[in-house]
Scaffold this motif. Structure first.
Motif, PDB file in Angstrom:
ATOM      1  N   UNK A 291     -91.033  13.296  20.543  1.00  0.00           N
ATOM      2  CA  UNK A 291     -91.286  12.288  19.508  1.00  0.00           C
ATOM      3  C   UNK A 291     -90.893  10.890  19.991  1.00  0.00           C
ATOM      4  N   UNK A 292     -89.800  10.830  20.728  1.00  0.00           N
ATOM      5  CA  UNK A 292     -89.360   9.570  21.329  1.00  0.00           C
ATOM      6  C   UNK A 292     -90.439   9.010  22.256  1.00  0.00           C
ATOM      7  N   UNK A 293     -90.992   9.858  23.096  1.00  0.00           N
ATOM      8  CA  UNK A 293     -92.048   9.429  24.014  1.00  0.00           C
ATOM      9  C   UNK A 293     -93.290   8.965  23.258  1.00  0.00           C
ATOM     10  N   UNK A 294     -93.599   9.611  22.170  1.00  0.00           N
ATOM     11  CA  UNK A 294     -94.756   9.206  21.366  1.00  0.00           C
ATOM     12  C   UNK A 294     -94.556   7.811  20.782  1.00  0.00           C
ATOM     13  N   UNK A 295     -93.327   7.509  20.379  1.00  0.00           N
ATOM     14  CA  UNK A 295     -93.046   6.165  19.856  1.00  0.00           C
ATOM     15  C   UNK A 295     -93.228   5.114  20.943  1.00  0.00           C
ATOM     16  N   UNK A 296     -92.757   5.419  22.148  1.00  0.00           N
ATOM     17  CA  UNK A 296     -92.963   4.474  23.244  1.00  0.00           C
ATOM     18  C   UNK A 296     -94.440   4.355  23.601  1.00  0.00           C
ATOM     19  N   UNK A 297     -95.166   5.447  23.453  1.00  0.00           N
ATOM     20  CA  UNK A 297     -96.605   5.397  23.714  1.00  0.00           C
ATOM     21  C   UNK A 297     -97.288   4.402  22.778  1.00  0.00           C
ATOM     22  N   UNK A 298     -96.845   4.373  21.517  1.00  0.00           N
ATOM     23  CA  UNK A 298     -97.407   3.414  20.558  1.00  0.00           C
ATOM     24  C   UNK A 298     -97.075   1.976  20.967  1.00  0.00           C
ATOM     25  N   UNK A 299     -95.828   1.772  21.418  1.00  0.00           N
ATOM     26  CA  UNK A 299     -95.433   0.434  21.846  1.00  0.00           C
ATOM     27  C   UNK A 299     -96.260  -0.017  23.048  1.00  0.00           C
ATOM     28  N   UNK A 300     -96.393   0.865  24.031  1.00  0.00           N
ATOM     29  CA  UNK A 300     -97.149   0.508  25.228  1.00  0.00           C
ATOM     30  C   UNK A 300     -98.630   0.331  24.934  1.00  0.00           C
ATOM     31  N   UNK A 301     -99.136   1.053  23.977  1.00  0.00           N
ATOM     32  CA  UNK A 301    -100.544   0.910  23.613  1.00  0.00           C
ATOM     33  C   UNK A 301    -100.856  -0.520  23.197  1.00  0.00           C
ATOM     34  N   UNK A 302     -99.847  -1.205  22.671  1.00  0.00           N
ATOM     35  CA  UNK A 302    -100.034  -2.593  22.268  1.00  0.00           C
ATOM     36  C   UNK A 302     -99.572  -3.564  23.352  1.00  0.00           C
ATOM     37  N   UNK A 303     -98.509  -3.240  24.064  1.00  0.00           N
ATOM     38  CA  UNK A 303     -97.847  -4.227  24.922  1.00  0.00           C
ATOM     39  C   UNK A 303     -98.251  -4.168  26.388  1.00  0.00           C
TER      40      UNK A 303
END
Length: 759
Positions: free
Chosen positions: A300-312
């Motif tokens: 779940x932690x990795x999925x949250x970072x995936x969302x951040x990277x998807x934008x950044x």
């Protein structure tokens, strides 16, 4: 309390989460002298907490700091600073009382990998002890982005050539102090209130309070060991030794047999819950963590970072090492900003080190806020709200110093009071007066500019007219009171002031400060005139609330019209401050292997303040911020003049010279400046990465890519402008921004064309 991990933890399932090499920062050789640098580089943050990349077993050279964003304390120091809190990372393995550690054994294999895509610190070791016993240890740790009160650690231990009993010790160390390796500055910011079991069953719990304001913080942990998914940890013993909390147990092992050790950590403060319930919340957090399971939490932690990277994320089709360095800077920046808390800001070293005490500077508004405004506007809104929340403190600061309006502190912590020390202590114990807070007032203009920039980029008029306009009015009042009318010259001046170049202080009429003060005065008047025309009711409300009048508006205009802007006679060159051109002129002619300027020999004879050499972008910073006030020829002439005289003693400087250099056509040097900025911490170019990551530089790197080489601008009407100026060798550059409520993917190409897609 029954605690167990419901997931069978297999090594391959965890290792499968590791990212590809383009997101991996490696440390492949252990060198104790490099520990502090890597502790900064490998620090983990999740917007709520931050913990440095120290080794779990402990090393001789280490500053294993654990911070919670917004938890400050002063005690015997000269400023409120981030208080280092009980360090919960401790895990030690012993075989027959011999520590299996990197400084206690022969290192056969060593690798740590910082996964910036997933926010995970990986570790892989093979160690041989004094009796020839070899042990393999592999694992990782993370600070959860899904549940921000959690930290997780897993280590898979395999005895390679022996059977026996592994003794494991789980520690939370409450004895940690700030500036632990600086004898003159050491301070303990917390008092230990509780050092006890987490529950009757197991676990560690330490509760401390800050010394000044008695803010309570609770840190709990629980460790378990698994073989094939079944808990195999033997009898547990809990011990408290002063401010250290230790839980001990053992595990029988056989050669080639893998044991999974998992540590679950949780932390809460009185800012989160009532202080009487902190332990209850910590205990429940750990219980929920263990019931959910380490694997599910890290996924779940990795999925949250995936969302951040998807934008950044920024993708360059070549230049892989530079692209990795750019991502490294983005990772640390986006890991610290909070989308839920407007009472905290971003320190100059993020949550990665103790330098500058975690304080907020002008760095936020001019270097970091543009990134968040375009990429994470919800975080940007909290950053500008932070300044509004502390507006009354800024007004009190101005009044204390004999001015009107709002004077924002040079260094801000949690309550808005000035935290910049009045004296500096040198390593030899000598003291000298520090005048930064007394004279470096341009931070107030930066706060005002940040409001303007945030509104222009995001279109958030609700914030602007309900909060931002009040900051602009009060900072304009400050500048009006700060300006001094010189009757003989019939002009207004700002005397005894320090601009961005801190090597010359104080001076009269720093041109950067005078221009920004004038901009602040004129911008407020223009926005009030617009509001009067468009919404007279709101205009009247603002004037009534601020007791602003037409007479005061006319005064702002009169000061702006007559403020002194020093310039070289007959040329386009702005004089950095009055008298600058009278200094001993010298230029930079040599650069080191990292393309960093070498100090000229003249500095062996003269102090830098007697020369024209400057610390960082000053006039060039002005040309960057107020580009529309200067002709292309003026910008070019000033860039070339000051570029030869700037030693880049601040990490804030290279990115600005890169962007302005690019605008003047100096593309080759602009690219070189980008590389300097991108690698400042990874290559430790300023020899101070040990003190933490350079946050403003990280924001500057992003600006070079997006505002510089991609040529993105939002004009005063809110229209998006893209004019690429790609460096040689780049075929395609891709990134995402928000504009007018739309999420855009932008590609720029080597022929300086571009493509925009709404996603």
């Amino acid at each position: 309390m029954e605690i167990k991990d419901s997931i069978n933890i297999f090594e391959d399932k965890i290792k499968a989460l590791k990212s590809e090499n383009e997101f991996i920062i490696p440390e492949s050789l252990y060198n104790e002298k490099e520990n502090l640098k890597f502790e900064s580089l490998f620090a983990l943050s999740n917007s709520y907490l931050g913990i440095r990349g120290s080794h779990e077993e402990g090393t001789k050279i280490s500053l294993p700091y654990f911070y919670i964003n917004g938890v400050f304390d002063k005690s015997e120091t000269f400023m409120r600073e981030l208080a280092t809190l009980p360090n919960p990372l401790g895990i030690r393995f012993y075989i027959e009382k011999e520590l299996i550690g990197i400084e206690d054994c022969e290192i056969l294999e060593y690798l740590r990998e910082f996964d910036i895509k997933n926010g995970i610190l990986w570790k892989s070791l093979i160690l041989r002890d004094s009796k020839g016993r070899e042990t393999k240890i592999e694992g990782c740790r993370f600070a959860s982005r899904k549940n921000i009160h959690r930290i997780g650690i897993i280590y898979n231990l395999t005895p390679i050539n022996y059977d026996g009993i592994i003794e494991v010790e789980s520690e939370t160390d409450g004895s940690i102090i700030n500036f632990a390796d600086a004898p003159r500055f050491k301070v303990k910011h917390t008092v230990t209130l509780k050092n006890e079991k987490l529950s009757d069953f197991a676990g560690n719990y330490i509760e401390v309070s800050t010394r000044d304001r008695n803010l309570h913080i609770g840190v709990g942990s629980y460790i378990d060991a698994f073989k094939d998914g079944e808990s195999v940890l033997g009898n547990r013993n809990f011990n408290s030794f002063g401010e250290k909390s230790l839980e001990f147990a053992d595990v029988k092992v056989k050669a080639g047999e893998k044991i999974n050790f998992v540590k679950y950590i949780a932390v809460y403060t009185e800012n989160d819950v009532h202080k009487e319930e902190i332990k209850k919340y910590v205990t429940k957090e750990i219980t929920d963590f263990t019931e959910k399971g380490f694997y599910k939490e890290i996924v779940d932690h990795c999925l949250e970072y995936s969302k951040l990277w998807d934008m950044a994320d920024i993708k360059i089709d070549c230049d892989k090492e530079l692209n990795k360095a750019i991502r490294f800077n983005i990772f640390h920046l986006m890991s610290t900003g909070s989308s839920t808390n407007d009472s905290i800001n971003i320190g100059a070293k993020l949550l990665t080190g103790e330098e500058y005490g975690g304080h907020t500077f002008w760095d936020t508004e001019l270097f970091m806020l543009p990134f968040f405004s375009y990429v994470f506007p919800d975080i940007a809104k909290n950053l500008v709200r932070y300044r509004f929340n502390l507006l009354d403190a800024a007004k009190e600061n101005a009044q204390k110093n004999g001015y009107k309006g709002a004077q924002y502190p040079w260094e801000s912590a949690d309550d808005g009071t000035e935290q910049c020390p009045a004296y500096t202590i040198e390593p030899d114990g000598s003291c000298y007066r520090c005048y930064v807070a007394d004279y470096e007032h341009h931070v107030s203009a930066a706060v005002a500019y940040g409001i303007y920039n945030y509104t222009r980029i995001t279109g958030d008029l609700e914030f602007f007219y309900n909060k931002g306009i009040y900051i602009l009015i009060e900072t304009a009042r400050f500048w009006a009171s700060r300006c001094e009318y010189i009757e003989k010259e019939d002009r207004y001046e700002i005397r005894k002031v320090t601009g961005p170049d801190e090597w010359h202080e104080p001076v009269d009429n720093n041109v950067y400060t005078n221009y920004l003060a004038r901009w602040n005065l004129l911008y407020v008047k223009r926005k009030l005139d617009e509001l009067k025309k468009d919404n007279y009711s709101l205009y009247s409300h603002v004037l009534e609330k601020t007791e602003f009048s037409d007479k005061e508006a006319a005064k702002l205009q009169a000061i702006a019209d007559k403020i002194y802007l020093p310039k070289m006679a007959g040329r386009n060159i702005l004089e950095q401050f009055e008298g600058y051109f009278d200094l001993k002129d010298c230029i930079i002619e040599k650069y080191d292997e990292n393309d960093w300027p070498i100090r000229p020999d003249i500095l062996k004879e003269l102090t830098v303040d007697k020369t024209s050499l400057i610390k960082q972008a000053d006039v060039v910073m002005l040309m960057y911020l107020l580009e529309n006030e200067f002709s292309a020829e003026e910008i070019k002439d000033n860039y070339h003049y000051y570029e030869k005289r700037t030693l880049h003693g601040s990490s804030l400087s290279p990115a600005i010279y890169s962007i302005v250099g690019l605008r003047t056509g100096d593309k080759g040097k602009a690219y070189r400046y980008l590389r300097r900025a991108a690698f400042i911490d990874l290559l430790n170019l300023q020899k101070n990465t040990r003190e933490g990551i350079h946050a403003a530089n990280a924001g500057g790197v992003w600006q070079v890519i997006v505002f510089g080489f991609a040529g993105v601008k939002t004009d005063d009407k809110g229209e998006l402008i893209i004019a690429p100026n790609m460096p040689e060798g780049w075929k395609n550059l891709n990134f995402k921004i928000w504009h007018n409520g739309k999420r855009l993917s932008i590609n720029t190409y080597d022929d300086n064309s571009y493509k925009i897609e709404e996603i």
